[in-house]
Design an enzyme around this catalytic site. Structure first.
Site, mmCIF file in Angstrom:
data_model
loop_
_atom_site.group_PDB
_atom_site.id
_atom_site.type_symbol
_atom_site.label_atom_id
_atom_site.label_comp_id
_atom_site.label_asym_id
_atom_site.label_seq_id
_atom_site.Cartn_x
_atom_site.Cartn_y
_atom_site.Cartn_z
ATOM 1 N N THR A 57 0.858 -1.184 0.000
ATOM 2 C CA THR A 57 0.000 0.000 0.000
ATOM 3 C C THR A 57 0.894 1.233 0.000
ATOM 4 O O THR A 57 2.009 1.198 0.517
ATOM 5 C CB THR A 57 -0.880 0.067 1.255
ATOM 6 O OG1 THR A 57 -0.015 0.139 2.385
ATOM 7 C CG2 THR A 57 -1.771 -1.139 1.371
ATOM 8 N N LYS A 65 -14.234 17.980 10.873
ATOM 9 C CA LYS A 65 -15.271 18.041 11.908
ATOM 10 C C LYS A 65 -15.418 19.485 12.367
ATOM 11 O O LYS A 65 -14.544 20.021 13.023
ATOM 12 C CB LYS A 65 -14.901 17.134 13.078
ATOM 13 C CG LYS A 65 -14.883 15.696 12.637
ATOM 14 C CD LYS A 65 -14.737 14.708 13.770
ATOM 15 C CE LYS A 65 -14.598 13.311 13.202
ATOM 16 N NZ LYS A 65 -13.244 12.977 12.749
ATOM 17 N N GLU A 124 -5.760 -3.271 -1.302
ATOM 18 C CA GLU A 124 -6.253 -4.429 -0.542
ATOM 19 C C GLU A 124 -7.423 -5.127 -1.224
ATOM 20 O O GLU A 124 -7.819 -6.213 -0.816
ATOM 21 C CB GLU A 124 -6.715 -3.975 0.859
ATOM 22 C CG GLU A 124 -5.609 -3.486 1.784
ATOM 23 C CD GLU A 124 -5.289 -2.009 1.619
ATOM 24 O OE1 GLU A 124 -5.551 -1.453 0.531
ATOM 25 O OE2 GLU A 124 -4.769 -1.405 2.565
ATOM 26 N N TRP A 172 -20.018 17.103 10.273
ATOM 27 C CA TRP A 172 -18.958 16.687 9.349
ATOM 28 C C TRP A 172 -19.064 17.453 8.044
ATOM 29 O O TRP A 172 -20.149 17.606 7.499
ATOM 30 C CB TRP A 172 -19.104 15.197 9.020
ATOM 31 C CG TRP A 172 -18.699 14.282 10.112
ATOM 32 C CD1 TRP A 172 -18.464 14.613 11.418
ATOM 33 C CD2 TRP A 172 -18.485 12.876 10.007
ATOM 34 N NE1 TRP A 172 -18.127 13.504 12.130
ATOM 35 C CE2 TRP A 172 -18.135 12.411 11.290
ATOM 36 C CE3 TRP A 172 -18.556 11.955 8.961
ATOM 37 C CZ2 TRP A 172 -17.848 11.077 11.545
ATOM 38 C CZ3 TRP A 172 -18.282 10.633 9.214
ATOM 39 C CH2 TRP A 172 -17.920 10.198 10.493
HETATM 40 P P1 AMP Z 1 -4.617 2.652 -3.061
HETATM 41 O O1 AMP Z 1 -4.486 1.459 -2.205
HETATM 42 O O2 AMP Z 1 -3.364 3.455 -3.176
HETATM 43 O O3 AMP Z 1 -5.176 2.306 -4.392
HETATM 44 O O4 AMP Z 1 -5.641 3.637 -2.357
HETATM 45 C C1 AMP Z 1 -6.947 3.236 -2.062
HETATM 46 C C2 AMP Z 1 -7.754 4.414 -1.612
HETATM 47 O O5 AMP Z 1 -7.913 5.353 -2.671
HETATM 48 C C3 AMP Z 1 -9.164 4.060 -1.211
HETATM 49 O O6 AMP Z 1 -9.236 3.519 0.082
HETATM 50 C C4 AMP Z 1 -9.856 5.410 -1.330
HETATM 51 O O7 AMP Z 1 -9.613 6.225 -0.213
HETATM 52 C C5 AMP Z 1 -9.153 6.033 -2.522
HETATM 53 N N1 AMP Z 1 -9.976 5.848 -3.723
HETATM 54 C C6 AMP Z 1 -9.858 4.916 -4.672
HETATM 55 N N2 AMP Z 1 -10.787 5.090 -5.627
HETATM 56 C C7 AMP Z 1 -11.531 6.157 -5.267
HETATM 57 C C8 AMP Z 1 -12.656 6.839 -5.825
HETATM 58 N N3 AMP Z 1 -13.188 6.476 -6.983
HETATM 59 N N4 AMP Z 1 -13.156 7.889 -5.134
HETATM 60 C C9 AMP Z 1 -12.627 8.286 -3.964
HETATM 61 N N5 AMP Z 1 -11.562 7.700 -3.402
HETATM 62 C C10 AMP Z 1 -11.013 6.639 -4.040
#
Ligand code: AMP
Length: 542
Positions: free
Chosen positions: A185, A437, A330, A442
């Site tokens: 990640t 917040k 994940e 929110w």
């Molecule tokens: P990553 O593991 O780097 O792909 O990051 C995943 C995170 O990216 C998710 O938990 C979200 O917070 C954010 N994310 C992915 N797709 C979207 C989306 N379409 N809209 C908003 N946030 C997103």
């Protein structure tokens, strides 16, 4: 009663065999500084066999880890195909990680071999001596002699290694539950966490990528894959392409708007995938240098929220449909895809398209409130999203003690906050840690960002909460103005008056040249908050 069915393993060796024979004429097209270079999946299959033979020759056995430090290109696809198919485990290193994190993940995954692109040798060379388990470095697309080997490490040339090998390999039977590939990640807090995908999870996920309610990748399509192969397996597109015989257009290191516009013009792909910031740059490039891109049937965008204004620009100015998707490392990463129900038209259809999308059958979701109660899917209740399914991580690499808070009772806690409609469409309002917040209520930073980015003079807007004596927190908006345009904080605030609730209207504004980005191109709100705390932002208080 036991079924009467065979128990064939869903392994990537089967996928490689299929892709390189049945779809032997599909192509991987790599962009270079002198146009495109092409290779068929038949050739990829032969090179994958050569690579597997070469790695066996170097003593790679069992589930040893073979890492890549590469751009999206034909060689990276060959490695994607060969490593899991031979039973080893592919680890895609993110070339944009901070040096300490890069060393951390290579040591944590116990990488035995690293295959590095020639152009990236200087970047890897500095950290290589600290990568304790690496015994071999293979330089692809470049001169291996430019890399000085640290003690105990052998350096090889990819092409010389492959040239000496047979193009046949006896791909082993592999248990579908064993690890095929690892991604870490890009978390902005703490050490990166490893997710080890199985052959089975990748196989099932690839089928999902191709379903018509999902990314709809199909035989004969040409897909421009800008999302890096080191970020969440390029959203699963390389394996899905091998499965159905879609061709891949790979941008290699040419990721700026101008070469992307060039490769679009020359190759005319039907499909493309990237995070919003990439498209923001391309849309500006197309404004300055108009070019027809209507051959693109669809552009899938995810990784961060897609501002509705971006979807409308694509549709109304370029005749291209944006498909919004949500996922995370994940979740392999496909979690949800926003395709409106057939019966929805007009504004109702747009509302579905703005959402993060609908869950497929294999992703089971629920929303959990602050006190741990499971919330209804009423399109209003807001809570943390939790998911489970056959391509969702059940733990991080290293076992149950690594970040145990992320997993409970068989659910993955996503850290994303949002709401779900009765028919399974997810709308995210924030990351749990980015919610603002204010006075006990929110404010969604994503809603504010989308609203500000709807202004025609705004290229990018990122919103973070900053401490406030009276309200606890108030939003601060960091704005990047489009080249050649100008706009003031007052004008932007006026623009928002009919778009957000009055008490949410931001009074803190700052204009920046660029919003800081993470290693995978998302707004880095942690750094933005740090800039604010260090007094580095020039803020107008209205
Ligand atoms: P990553 O593991 O780097 O792909 O990051 C995943 C995170 O990216 C998710 O938990 C979200 O917070 C954010 N994310 C992915 N797709 C979207 C989306 N379409 N809209 C908003 N946030 C997103």
């Amino acid at each position: 009663m036991l079924s009467t069915m065979q128990d064939g393993q869903l392994s990537l060796a089967r996928l490689l065999r299929h892709g390189s024979t049945v779809h032997s004429e599909a192509e991987v097209i790599t962009w270079t500084d002198s146009g495109a270079r092409r290779e068929t999946y038949g050739e990829v299959g032969k090179k994958a066999a050569k690579l597997a033979n070469a790695l066996r020759g170097l003593g790679v056995t069992g589930d040893q880890r073979v890492a890549t430090f590469m751009w999206n290109n034909a060689e990276h696809l060959t490695i994607y195909a060969a490593i899991p198919a031979m039973g080893a485990v592919l680890h895609t290193l993110n070339i944009r990680l901070f040096p300490e994190q890069l060393v951390y993940v290579a040591n944590h995954a116990e990488d035995h071999v690293v295959i590095v692109d020639g152009t990236l040798v200087p970047l890897l060379a500095k950290q290589l001596p600290e990568m304790k388990t690496v015994k071999h470095v293979i330089v692809a697309n470049g001169d291996a002699s430019t890399l000085e080997a640290p003690a105990g490490v052998q350096v090889h040339s990819y092409s010389a290694l492959l040239d000496a090998q047979s193009d046949e390999f006896d791909w082993p039977e592999i248990d579908e539950r064993s690890a095929a590939a690892i991604c870490y990640t890009s978390g902005t807090t703490g050490d990166p966490k490893g997710v080890a995908y199985s052959h089975r999870s990748i196989w099932l996920h690839s089928m999902q990528v191709c379903m018509s309610d999902s990314m709809r990748l199909a035989q004969g399509d040409k897909a421009l894959v800008i999302v890096p192969m080191f970020h969440a397996m390029s959203w699963g597109l390389p394996y899905a392409a091998l499965m159905v015989g879609a061709s891949l257009l790979m941008p290699d290191r040419f990721l700026q708007p101008k070469p992307i516009a060039e490769m679009l013009e020359v190759e005319r792909p039907e499909f493309a995938a990237a995070v919003p910031t990439v498209w923001q740059g391309l849309l500006q490039q197309l404004d300055a240098n108009p070019q027809d891109i209507s051959y693109l049937k669809e552009v899938v965008i995810g990784g961060s929220a897609v501002p509705p204004s971006m979807m409308h620009t694509f549709q109304e100015r370029h005749g291209v449909t944006v498909v919004h998707a949500w996922g995370m490392t994940e979740t392999s990463p496909l979690g949800s895809v926003a395709r409106p129900p057939k019966a929805a038209t007009g504004d109702a259809a747009w509302a579905y398209r703005y959402s993060q999308g609908r869950f497929p059958a294999s992703v089971t979701a629920r929303l959990v409130g602050d006190s741990g109660d499971v919330l209804p899917w009423d399109g209003e209740s807001v809570g943390e999203l939790e998911v489970q399914g056959p391509w969702i991580a059940g733990a991080y690499l290293g076992g149950a003690d690594v970040d145990p808070d992320k997993f409970h009772d068989g659910w993955l806690r996503t850290g994303d906050v949002g709401k779900i409609t009765h028919d399974g469409f997810l709308t995210l309002t924030d990351r749990a840690k980015d919610v603002i917040k204010s006075g006990g209520e929110w404010i969604s930073s994503v809603d504010l960002e989308n609203a500000v980015m709807g202004h025609p003079a705004v290229a990018e807007a990122a919103v973070v909460g900053i401490p406030d004596e009276k309200w606890d927190e108030r939003p601060l908006v960091a704005v990047v103005v489009k080249e050649g345009q100008s706009v003031t904080a007052e004008e932007l605030r006026d623009y928002l008056t009919d778009k957000v609730a009055k008490w949410q209207l931001p009074e803190n504004w700052t204009f920046v040249d660029e919003v800081p980005k993470t290693s995978v191109g998302k707004f880095d709100k942690k750094r933005l908050r740090a800039f604010h705390n260090e007094g580095k932002l020039d803020i107008s208080h209205l």
